[in-house]
Design an enzyme around this catalytic site. Sequence first.
Site, PDB file in Angstrom:
ATOM      1  N   HIS B 159       0.564  -1.644   0.044  1.00 45.55           N
ATOM      2  CA  HIS B 159       0.054   0.248   0.087  1.00 45.55           C
ATOM      3  C   HIS B 159       0.494   1.320  -0.327  1.00 45.55           C
ATOM      4  CE1 HIS B 159      -3.747   2.477  -0.346  1.00 45.55           C
ATOM      5  NE2 HIS B 159      -3.713   3.187   0.510  1.00 45.55           N
ATOM      6  N   TYR B 163       1.590   5.340  -2.331  1.00 45.94           N
ATOM      7  CA  TYR B 163       1.792   6.797  -1.828  1.00 45.94           C
ATOM      8  C   TYR B 163       3.389   6.920  -2.133  1.00 45.94           C
ATOM      9  CZ  TYR B 163      -2.551   6.638   0.761  1.00 45.94           C
ATOM     10  OH  TYR B 163      -3.743   6.125   0.832  1.00 45.94           O
ATOM     11  N   HIS B 310     -10.485   1.037  -9.722  1.00 41.61           N
ATOM     12  CA  HIS B 310      -9.706   2.337  -8.717  1.00 41.61           C
ATOM     13  C   HIS B 310      -7.877   2.648  -8.789  1.00 41.61           C
ATOM     14  CE1 HIS B 310      -8.221   3.829  -5.036  1.00 41.61           C
ATOM     15  NE2 HIS B 310      -7.493   2.713  -4.991  1.00 41.61           N
ATOM     16  N   PHE B 311      -7.380   1.639  -8.327  1.00 43.03           N
ATOM     17  CA  PHE B 311      -6.319   2.889  -9.590  1.00 43.03           C
ATOM     18  C   PHE B 311      -5.856   3.091 -10.412  1.00 43.03           C
ATOM     19  CE2 PHE B 311      -4.143  -0.966 -11.916  1.00 43.03           C
ATOM     20  CZ  PHE B 311      -4.481  -2.256 -11.357  1.00 43.03           C
ATOM     21  N   HIS B 312      -6.435   2.895 -11.770  1.00 42.02           N
ATOM     22  CA  HIS B 312      -6.649   3.543 -13.111  1.00 42.02           C
ATOM     23  C   HIS B 312      -6.892   5.163 -12.542  1.00 42.02           C
ATOM     24  CE1 HIS B 312      -5.508  -0.413 -14.885  1.00 42.02           C
ATOM     25  NE2 HIS B 312      -5.082   0.000 -15.710  1.00 42.02           N
ATOM     26  N   ARG B 373     -10.177  -9.613 -12.300  1.00 42.13           N
ATOM     27  CA  ARG B 373      -9.526  -9.509 -12.451  1.00 42.13           C
ATOM     28  C   ARG B 373      -8.129  -9.817 -13.173  1.00 42.13           C
ATOM     29  NH1 ARG B 373      -5.134  -5.925  -9.004  1.00 42.13           N
ATOM     30  NH2 ARG B 373      -5.744  -6.924  -6.914  1.00 42.13           N
ATOM     31  N   ARG B 374      -7.292  -9.702 -13.495  1.00 41.42           N
ATOM     32  CA  ARG B 374      -6.226 -10.621 -14.133  1.00 41.42           C
ATOM     33  C   ARG B 374      -6.534 -11.887 -15.574  1.00 41.42           C
ATOM     34  NH1 ARG B 374      -2.274  -9.697  -9.037  1.00 41.42           N
ATOM     35  NH2 ARG B 374      -1.040  -7.719 -10.494  1.00 41.42           N
TER      36      ARG B 374
END
Lengths: 180, 485, 57, 274
Positions: B159, B163, B310-312, B373-374
């Site tokens: 995680h 950041y 979310h992370f895209h 996913r994946r």
Amino acid sequence: MAIDPLSNARSERRWAFAMVGAAMMMLFAIVWASLSPHMNPPSNIENVDPNTLHIAGEFTEDNLGTQVDAKGRVTTRIVTSQFSFAPECVVVPQDMQVTFRFVSPDVIHGLLVVGTNINTMVVPGYVSQVHTMFDKPGDMLMPCHEFCGLGHSQMVAHVRVVPIADFKPDENGRVACAEH
Amino acid sequence: MGYVLTTFFIMGFGYFVAESALRQPLPAPRLAWLGFILGIVGTVMVVATVLTGHASVMFTFYPPLTASPIFYLGLVLVVVGSWIWCVLMLVAMMRWKRANPGQPVPLAMYATAANAVLWLWTTIGVAVELLFVVIPAAFGWTQTVDVGLTRTLFSWTLHAIVYFWLIPAYIAFYTIAPQAAGGRLFSDLMARASFILFLLCGLPVGLHHLFMDPEHSTGFKSIQMILTVLVAVPTLLTVFTVTASMETAGRLRGGKGLFGWIGALPWERPMVLATGLSFFMLWFGGFGGLINMSYGMNAMVHNTSWVSAHFHMIFGGSVVIMYFAIAYHIWPSLAGRAAPSVALQRIQLWLWAVGMMVMSMPWHWLGLNGQVRRVAQFDYADPSMSWWTPWMAVSLAGGFVLVVSAALFIWNLVSFHVERSAGVYPAPVKYATALHPDQPVPAALNGFALWNVFVLILMAAAYSYPIAQFFILNPPQAVVHRVDR
Amino acid sequence: MNNPADTDPDITDPTLAAHLDEAPSGAFALAGIAVALLLVAWAIIYLFVFLPRGPVG
Amino acid sequence: MSTDNKPATSTAEASRAFAVTVSAAIFAIAVMVGLLGFVVMPVLEGQTTGLDSFTAICRAFGIGIPAEQNARSSKPSAPASSTAWDSATRNDVRRGDAAAGAALAQDTCAACHMPNGLSADPASVPSTTGLSARAIYKQLHDMKRGERVNEAMKGMLDELTDQNLTDLAAYYSRLPRRNHDIRAYNEVTPNAVVLATKGDVSRALPACEACHNPTAGGPLEVPALTGQYPAYIVTQLQAYAAGTRKNDLYGRMRRIAGKLTPAEIAAYYDAPRP
């Protein structure tokens, strides 16, 4: 100095309190969901040796699938391995407490049942356990959701939820999907 | 991709900040080049093994799947290269402090140093996993892997690494965007506090990636969930402080009323435009993240396209678009020329934002409906999946827009060097001034000693038993599965 | 604090004071609306997707 | 409001006060978070599931108490294969003596499998080259135990010890892989190539080469099939489909073969790779 040097600090502090308050509201809702309707991540630390699963005990080939025990509790045992579920279809009753127990003999797998909160990783060395209840009958997709090797995409199973009236265990308490 | 693009960008930007914000030469530039070369060599090793099919384990490794040792050694080299960067950043900051006793370190440098500290903490998890578990298995020295332990160590990194990727974008929000818009940073102290909160709350939360794992208890999952709720706070603070900074710019340019300042902002400047687009995507990315971190709610979306969305949004969208804007912002002073076409830069940023939205938005809905996913292929003949097809087509179209935008980005940077029209030597990069530049900065917010103590305490509380349990309970191990022979 | 070279000489304190009497009301409004919408969206998923999907654990 | 107006000590004091306040706040948050996560939530949740507070708190810390003692299924059943990759077996297979295996192979196996591992009867006797020691050991062990039924092999294996099996596995796993040209086999249809390299997700059929390619990273005991005789692959798929061969772990191959049509089985897989 013409502008109040502390005014920005005051605004900042007001905003910060509001944001901490917003975060606390979410936290409260999450904690409530975990306590009252029992919506928790599966966290049952229970070890099992992945190399000898198939030799003896709970997860031998003939013991897999759904089984009703003497007390009437429904347990469904599924082995996830490269690159299939065993069995590939399980039957569970509607509106009854069901316990799923998953194990892996080889690598990391994971699964979810589409449209429900059932979701767990299956880590070699551990039994992943999920208690749940289904409120609608029907065939639900249960794909492997963690990369487990080159055949991962084709690793799919189904959960068949049937009304209690149609849920008929045999003399050993076992229920299996009919041939389709 | 995730590792390589970010690590190289952050290293380069850090070196730039260290020279331009401190106005002193970089200490030991030869070491910096060594770090860069290590990174390049490592990247080549990783890419070569992946492309030749000797490392089909993906970038989270998934032990007991085990790839060629060259793959892991390549990753180690990239990380070691970045450690050199971390040390140089901290040395640069300390040199400046020694030369300017009692003065607050310029915010851009303070934040960059915070990121270096964060990265040193972050990489401990994956470094221990690679050196003590995965690489011995890859060389065949060990036959089995404690999967729970490797997953836990990776979560340590998993995680906080985002950041590390995110902080450069925040540095731009706080120190570049207000200046580019013609305003002032609303509060220097709040900016420092936000970076410190990232350092404190970004680390002891990795178990929220393991909510659905069987090897951790409810207690540690729930305390890391609560800490994850807290990590939303610095982002929410940033939203306000940066908005307020932009508001000062809009009002100085004549904007009136509650929202008039928004229209008064100089949106034609790429940095301002990128900040706006970034905040827009941050809303969606943050929304997805709030669902992910909400303990039980994670079960709806764990390992589905929702997570990819979310992370895209948050990384590929809000963070990478700021990387672009930073590149456009600092390139003139690197190249010694003005940008040949700011309009093309704006088009590129718009294409990126639109492409990312179009690509990622459908994934939220599909993920919520069980698209995992994946996965390389789906059975679109299955009635429960057939309705996905048009949405996948939309997503694909967004992907093409992104490819065009990425190509345009490269052209925009190349054009600095090929077009004769670019000639005027631009002024050096400036950083935003605080609204109240003379506000005293507490010593604690001018260094990291106190915060490192707290990180140590929080990490000990959050991770000591979750890691120790694997040595106490000694769970059965899984046999190594080699994918390259 | 900041390097003198970073400071824009055109923006003096009286200029700031003249323009910023309303600040940061706009930021409160804009950021407040964004965060409020965020909470509403979160609550919609919580109430209408998460809770109906039933107990697990 | 410039710092210059203040004596240096007051700035230092203010900084110290700031550090103390922040420390207190962080400790207070940590304590509250700990109480909520380790006491309040587990105890309240434990009450509704019938756990006493002590057990609930222990479980929250992960001190090895499963949520409930499940009724273990007690039905005894013979395993489909008794080969298990525990550390003893792994070490035995790793330490197999190839030289001893070579001598044994010459006496016992060469009549059918030939000295170079390439048999004269491809339909019923497989090529034993290009296979891992684990793949060979697993099949020898299962046939010796009767879990894979093969009368001819059983007769031979009854005479051999476990050490003999690991030696043979070591010897055969070192033989060079059979070299052959895919184009020589006109039975390969495009459909078979698709199944072999991509699988069929609508039937949950993984690609054959997801496991049977030498660099696939599939199950530990999986045989690499790139050098195997097509006729042998066909007979084995038919045996899996009919259930006459069932020593595969958790029915993986039985399910796969069962989903293939007879025509697909006839169009054998032989990977178009070296």
